[in-house]
Motif scaffolding. Sequence first.
Motif, PDB file in Angstrom:
ATOM      1  N   ALA A  62      76.240 -20.898   4.364  1.00  0.00           N
ATOM      2  CA  ALA A  62      76.011 -21.202   2.955  1.00  0.00           C
ATOM      3  C   ALA A  62      74.565 -20.908   2.585  1.00  0.00           C
ATOM      4  O   ALA A  62      74.285 -20.427   1.500  1.00  0.00           O
ATOM      5  CB  ALA A  62      76.348 -22.655   2.670  1.00  0.00           C
ATOM      6  N   GLY A  63      73.647 -21.193   3.475  1.00  0.00           N
ATOM      7  CA  GLY A  63      72.242 -20.879   3.218  1.00  0.00           C
ATOM      8  C   GLY A  63      72.020 -19.384   3.106  1.00  0.00           C
ATOM      9  O   GLY A  63      71.211 -18.927   2.308  1.00  0.00           O
ATOM     10  N   ASP A  64      72.749 -18.606   3.888  1.00  0.00           N
ATOM     11  CA  ASP A  64      72.626 -17.157   3.817  1.00  0.00           C
ATOM     12  C   ASP A  64      73.121 -16.627   2.482  1.00  0.00           C
ATOM     13  O   ASP A  64      72.554 -15.684   1.940  1.00  0.00           O
ATOM     14  CB  ASP A  64      73.406 -16.496   4.959  1.00  0.00           C
ATOM     15  CG  ASP A  64      72.759 -16.743   6.317  1.00  0.00           C
ATOM     16  OD1 ASP A  64      71.560 -17.093   6.335  1.00  0.00           O
ATOM     17  OD2 ASP A  64      73.442 -16.592   7.335  1.00  0.00           O
ATOM     18  N   ALA A  65      74.165 -17.218   1.945  1.00  0.00           N
ATOM     19  CA  ALA A  65      74.680 -16.779   0.650  1.00  0.00           C
ATOM     20  C   ALA A  65      73.666 -17.051  -0.455  1.00  0.00           C
ATOM     21  O   ALA A  65      73.465 -16.224  -1.339  1.00  0.00           O
ATOM     22  CB  ALA A  65      76.002 -17.472   0.347  1.00  0.00           C
ATOM     23  N   VAL A  66      73.026 -18.196  -0.395  1.00  0.00           N
ATOM     24  CA  VAL A  66      72.009 -18.540  -1.395  1.00  0.00           C
ATOM     25  C   VAL A  66      70.815 -17.598  -1.263  1.00  0.00           C
ATOM     26  O   VAL A  66      70.282 -17.108  -2.259  1.00  0.00           O
ATOM     27  CB  VAL A  66      71.582 -20.019  -1.236  1.00  0.00           C
ATOM     28  CG1 VAL A  66      70.384 -20.338  -2.096  1.00  0.00           C
ATOM     29  CG2 VAL A  66      72.746 -20.933  -1.551  1.00  0.00           C
TER      30      VAL A  66
END
Length: 139
Positions: A62-66
């Motif tokens: 999820a952090g990578d998507a942000v």
Amino acid sequence: MKVNSSRPVQGASGAKRKGEASKASGFSPEGASSTSGSVSASALSGASAIGSVDALLALQGAGDAVTAKRQATERAFSLLDILDDLKLALLDGVLPRDTLVKLMETLQSRRDATHDPRLEAALDEVEIRAAVELAKLSV
């Protein structure tokens, strides 16, 4: 030493009686026979450990998507700034080579898949037009 217990962990505030403490002891040396309840409890704790690792990996994703969205937004704003500089230069009647070179470098170096065919087509057209104008200036 192996710890086998099927009861939940209690905090330090709970007081025990002497007779109750000796019956509730779940410690046993390795190799001692264990009850089926303690085997199922250890099997469940192993499954929950795997689940917690999966949850951590999902949070990292999820952090990578942000991060990817933020980088795409920064790239879009930098492209728009370069195109705005080019527009202002054309209104002044000049076509600066360095702005075209900067535009080409930005388009080629950080080209990410946008998953939008119309946006990809627009970026391709901008890149082709900038390449044609650079070729005209080189002649």
